[in-house]
Design a protein around this motif. Structure first.
Motif: not given
Length: 143
Positions: A37-56
């Protein structure tokens, strides 16, 4: 109902982080390579996951991302709603939608409510830990 690549990729990222959590923080580059998967696309997804507290996330050398809780505590329904916004089959069942003036006489409302309940109950019955399990050899791919 169609789950977007954003929703599907979020699940793939979470499964990948769960499967590699003993290695500590994972860089997006590592996850992107494994998941193709594109690293750039992952960045936007992970940003949401971090904001929600699922990922740190951890910045700097040795940094990266990891799950903020065990995979058994990350519900698929919650992840998909976070990424998709809503999974309601019709607009009148979306959270916060205005009350439809025809609701009291709607012949199909029961159908849509039933579908909404089935989808919720089905997806809420799975966690990231469930998706990590492989029933047979060769089942390595996640859509």
């Amino acid at each position: 109902m169609m789950i977007s690549t954003r929703g599907r990729y979020a699940l793939r990222i979470l499964i990948d982080l769960a499967e590699h959590r003993s290695a500590g923080y994972m860089t997006l580059k590592e996850v992107a390579q494994r998941q193709e998967i594109s690293e750039k696309y992952l960045e936007s997804i992970v940003k949401t996951l971090v904001k929600s507290g699922i990922v740190v996330g951890l910045r700097g050398k040795g940094g990266g991302y990891q799950l903020d809780r065990p995979p058994e505590q990350i519900n698929v329904w919650d992840v998909l709603v976070l990424m998709e916004g809503t999974l309601a089959p019709v607009a009148c069942l979306e959270p916060g939608s205005p009350v439809c003036s025809r609701m009291a006489s709607c012949r199909t409302l029961g159908l849509w409510k039933g579908l909404d309940t089935l989808v919720h109950d089905y997806l809420a019955g799975f966690t990231i830990a469930d998706l990590m399990r492989r029933e047979e050899d060769g089942f390595d791919y996640v859509i």
